[in-house]
Design a protein around this motif. Structure first.
Motif, PDB file in Angstrom:
ATOM      1  N   PHE A 149       0.836  -1.199   0.000  1.00  0.00           N
ATOM      2  CA  PHE A 149       0.000   0.000   0.000  1.00  0.00           C
ATOM      3  C   PHE A 149       0.879   1.261   0.000  1.00  0.00           C
ATOM      4  N   TRP A 150       1.839   1.295   0.906  1.00  0.00           N
ATOM      5  CA  TRP A 150       2.681   2.499   1.012  1.00  0.00           C
ATOM      6  C   TRP A 150       3.680   2.608  -0.135  1.00  0.00           C
ATOM      7  N   GLU A 151       4.114   1.464  -0.636  1.00  0.00           N
ATOM      8  CA  GLU A 151       5.010   1.476  -1.800  1.00  0.00           C
ATOM      9  C   GLU A 151       4.281   2.059  -3.007  1.00  0.00           C
ATOM     10  N   LYS A 156      -3.119  -3.978  -4.644  1.00  0.00           N
ATOM     11  CA  LYS A 156      -4.404  -4.056  -5.337  1.00  0.00           C
ATOM     12  C   LYS A 156      -5.439  -4.369  -4.274  1.00  0.00           C
ATOM     13  N   GLY A 157      -6.160  -3.384  -3.890  1.00  0.00           N
ATOM     14  CA  GLY A 157      -7.145  -3.624  -2.839  1.00  0.00           C
ATOM     15  C   GLY A 157      -8.044  -2.428  -2.698  1.00  0.00           C
ATOM     16  N   ASN A 158      -8.852  -2.473  -1.702  1.00  0.00           N
ATOM     17  CA  ASN A 158      -9.815  -1.416  -1.458  1.00  0.00           C
ATOM     18  C   ASN A 158      -9.620  -0.926  -0.021  1.00  0.00           C
ATOM     19  N   ALA A 175     -17.474   1.313  16.332  1.00  0.00           N
ATOM     20  CA  ALA A 175     -17.387   2.612  15.652  1.00  0.00           C
ATOM     21  C   ALA A 175     -15.950   3.134  15.621  1.00  0.00           C
ATOM     22  N   MET A 176     -15.485   3.471  14.424  1.00  0.00           N
ATOM     23  CA  MET A 176     -14.175   4.113  14.279  1.00  0.00           C
ATOM     24  C   MET A 176     -14.410   5.615  14.329  1.00  0.00           C
ATOM     25  N   GLU A 177     -13.992   6.225  15.418  1.00  0.00           N
ATOM     26  CA  GLU A 177     -14.317   7.625  15.665  1.00  0.00           C
ATOM     27  C   GLU A 177     -13.095   8.527  15.516  1.00  0.00           C
ATOM     28  N   LYS A 224     -11.403  10.267  17.581  1.00  0.00           N
ATOM     29  CA  LYS A 224     -10.289  10.078  18.526  1.00  0.00           C
ATOM     30  C   LYS A 224      -9.389   8.902  18.104  1.00  0.00           C
ATOM     31  N   HIS A 225      -9.999   7.898  17.462  1.00  0.00           N
ATOM     32  CA  HIS A 225      -9.201   6.765  16.980  1.00  0.00           C
ATOM     33  C   HIS A 225      -8.310   7.187  15.815  1.00  0.00           C
ATOM     34  N   PHE A 226      -8.889   7.958  14.899  1.00  0.00           N
ATOM     35  CA  PHE A 226      -8.094   8.425  13.754  1.00  0.00           C
ATOM     36  C   PHE A 226      -6.974   9.352  14.209  1.00  0.00           C
ATOM     37  N   ARG A 232      -5.395   9.283  16.996  1.00  0.00           N
ATOM     38  CA  ARG A 232      -4.332   8.468  17.603  1.00  0.00           C
ATOM     39  C   ARG A 232      -3.541   7.729  16.530  1.00  0.00           C
ATOM     40  N   TRP A 233      -4.260   7.158  15.549  1.00  0.00           N
ATOM     41  CA  TRP A 233      -3.590   6.470  14.430  1.00  0.00           C
ATOM     42  C   TRP A 233      -2.587   7.424  13.780  1.00  0.00           C
ATOM     43  N   LEU A 234      -3.063   8.621  13.454  1.00  0.00           N
ATOM     44  CA  LEU A 234      -2.222   9.605  12.758  1.00  0.00           C
ATOM     45  C   LEU A 234      -1.035  10.037  13.612  1.00  0.00           C
TER      46      LEU A 234
HETATM   47  C1  HEM Z   1      -8.599   4.339  13.596  1.00  0.00           C
HETATM   48  C2  HEM Z   1      -7.911   4.109  12.493  1.00  0.00           C
HETATM   49  C3  HEM Z   1      -7.718   2.766  11.840  1.00  0.00           C
HETATM   50  C4  HEM Z   1      -7.974   1.500  12.319  1.00  0.00           C
HETATM   51  C5  HEM Z   1      -8.498   1.100  13.692  1.00  0.00           C
HETATM   52  C6  HEM Z   1      -7.645   0.581  11.247  1.00  0.00           C
HETATM   53  C7  HEM Z   1      -7.772  -0.798  11.340  1.00  0.00           C
HETATM   54  C8  HEM Z   1      -7.569  -1.677  10.312  1.00  0.00           C
HETATM   55  C9  HEM Z   1      -7.822  -3.090  10.394  1.00  0.00           C
HETATM   56  C10 HEM Z   1      -8.290  -3.832  11.640  1.00  0.00           C
HETATM   57  C11 HEM Z   1      -7.568  -3.605   9.160  1.00  0.00           C
HETATM   58  C12 HEM Z   1      -7.843  -5.034   8.692  1.00  0.00           C
HETATM   59  C13 HEM Z   1      -6.723  -5.938   8.856  1.00  0.00           C
HETATM   60  C14 HEM Z   1      -7.105  -7.331   8.397  1.00  0.00           C
HETATM   61  O1  HEM Z   1      -7.999  -7.946   8.972  1.00  0.00           O
HETATM   62  O2  HEM Z   1      -6.491  -7.785   7.444  1.00  0.00           O
HETATM   63  C15 HEM Z   1      -7.108  -2.529   8.318  1.00  0.00           C
HETATM   64  C16 HEM Z   1      -6.709  -2.657   6.992  1.00  0.00           C
HETATM   65  C17 HEM Z   1      -6.138  -1.649   6.259  1.00  0.00           C
HETATM   66  N1  HEM Z   1      -5.957  -0.343   6.657  1.00  0.00           N
HETATM   67 FE1  HEM Z   1      -6.601   0.465   8.401  1.00  0.00          FE
HETATM   68  N2  HEM Z   1      -7.207   1.271  10.160  1.00  0.00           N
HETATM   69  C18 HEM Z   1      -7.221   2.606  10.473  1.00  0.00           C
HETATM   70  C19 HEM Z   1      -6.813   3.646   9.672  1.00  0.00           C
HETATM   71  C20 HEM Z   1      -6.200   3.504   8.449  1.00  0.00           C
HETATM   72  C21 HEM Z   1      -5.638   4.580   7.694  1.00  0.00           C
HETATM   73  C22 HEM Z   1      -5.638   6.065   8.104  1.00  0.00           C
HETATM   74  C23 HEM Z   1      -5.108   4.025   6.561  1.00  0.00           C
HETATM   75  C24 HEM Z   1      -4.390   4.675   5.423  1.00  0.00           C
HETATM   76  C25 HEM Z   1      -3.642   5.751   5.543  1.00  0.00           C
HETATM   77  C26 HEM Z   1      -5.371   2.587   6.630  1.00  0.00           C
HETATM   78  C27 HEM Z   1      -5.010   1.682   5.658  1.00  0.00           C
HETATM   79  C28 HEM Z   1      -5.363   0.352   5.649  1.00  0.00           C
HETATM   80  C29 HEM Z   1      -5.130  -0.547   4.516  1.00  0.00           C
HETATM   81  C30 HEM Z   1      -4.477  -0.205   3.192  1.00  0.00           C
HETATM   82  C31 HEM Z   1      -5.621  -1.806   4.915  1.00  0.00           C
HETATM   83  C32 HEM Z   1      -5.613  -3.102   4.073  1.00  0.00           C
HETATM   84  C33 HEM Z   1      -6.883  -3.166   3.268  1.00  0.00           C
HETATM   85  C34 HEM Z   1      -6.915  -4.397   2.400  1.00  0.00           C
HETATM   86  O3  HEM Z   1      -7.348  -5.444   2.894  1.00  0.00           O
HETATM   87  O4  HEM Z   1      -6.495  -4.304   1.238  1.00  0.00           O
HETATM   88  N3  HEM Z   1      -6.024   2.314   7.786  1.00  0.00           N
HETATM   89  N4  HEM Z   1      -7.130  -1.363   9.035  1.00  0.00           N
END
Ligand code: HEM
Length: 126
Positions: free
Chosen positions: A49-51, A61-63, A76-78, A80-82, A84-86
Motif C-alpha cells: 500500500f505504502w510502496e 491491489k485492494g480497497n 465505531a471508528m471515531e 479520537k481513533h483516527f 491516535r492512528w495519525l
Molecule cells: C482508527 C484508524 C484505523 C484502524 C483502527 C484501522 C484498522 C484496520 C484493520 C483492523 C484492518 C484489517 C486488517 C485485516 O484484517 O487484514 C485494516 C486494513 C487496512 N488499513 Fe486500516 N485502520 C485505520 C486507519 C487507516 C488509515 C488512516 C489508513 C491509510 C492511511 C489505513 C489503511 C489500511 C489498509 C491499506 C488496509 C488493508 C486493506 C486491504 O485489505 O487491502 N487504515 N485497518
C-alpha cells in the motif's frame, strides 16, 4: 536522518508502526480483538500500500476504504481513533526518517484518514 526511499525502509516503518499500534490503549483493540488481524497477511499488504502511494509501484491491489466498513460496524471508528492512528504514524516516521517521502507519508495519511473518518461516520448514520 535517513531518507524513506526503499521497500526495506517501508517494511521497517510499517513494522515499527504496528508494533506500537497493537500495544496502544486507544486503537490496539481494533486489531487484536475486533478484526483479529492475521499479521502475516496484513503487514505485506501495508508494505505494498505504502510502496504504491510513495513510489508509484503499483503493487497494492485492494480497497483500503472498503476494508474498514466491517470493522466500523462492529466497533465505531471515531475521530479520537483516527487522531491516535495519525499521531503514532507521524511519530514513527519522525523517529526513523526525514525528507520528501517521509513528509509525503505523513500528509497522505492525513488526507486518507480524513476521508475515511468521514465515510465511517456517514456509514453509521445510514
Ligand atoms: C482508527 C484508524 C484505523 C484502524 C483502527 C484501522 C484498522 C484496520 C484493520 C483492523 C484492518 C484489517 C486488517 C485485516 O484484517 O487484514 C485494516 C486494513 C487496512 N488499513 Fe486500516 N485502520 C485505520 C486507519 C487507516 C488509515 C488512516 C489508513 C491509510 C492511511 C489505513 C489503511 C489500511 C489498509 C491499506 C488496509 C488493508 C486493506 C486491504 O485489505 O487491502 N487504515 N485497518
Amino acid at each position: 536522518m535517513k531518507k524513506l526511499e526503499t521497500r526495506e525502509d517501508i517494511e521497517r516503518l510499517v513494522n515499527s508502526f504496528y508494533a506500537k499500534v497493537v500495544k496502544d490503549e486507544t486503537i490496539g483493540f481494533f486489531f487484536k480483538d475486533v478484526a483479529k488481524v492475521d499479521w502475516d497477511k496484513h503487514l505485506p499488504k501495508m508494505y505494498s500500500f505504502w510502496e504504491t502511494i510513495l513510489f508509484g509501484q503499483m503493487t497494492y491491489k485492494g480497497n483500503p476504504m472498503g476494508a474498514h466498513f466491517p470493522i466500523n460496524e462492529i466497533q465505531a471508528m471515531e475521530q479520537k481513533h483516527f487522531e491516535r492512528w495519525l499521531e503514532m504514524w507521524r511519530i514513527t516516521i519522525e523517529e526513523n526518517f526525514a525528507g520528501e517521502n517521509a513528509d509525503m507519508a505523513i500528509s497522505k495519511s492525513e488526507n486518507i484518514a480524513k476521508l475515511m473518518a468521514f465515510k465511517m461516520d456517514l456509514a453509521r448514520r445510514l
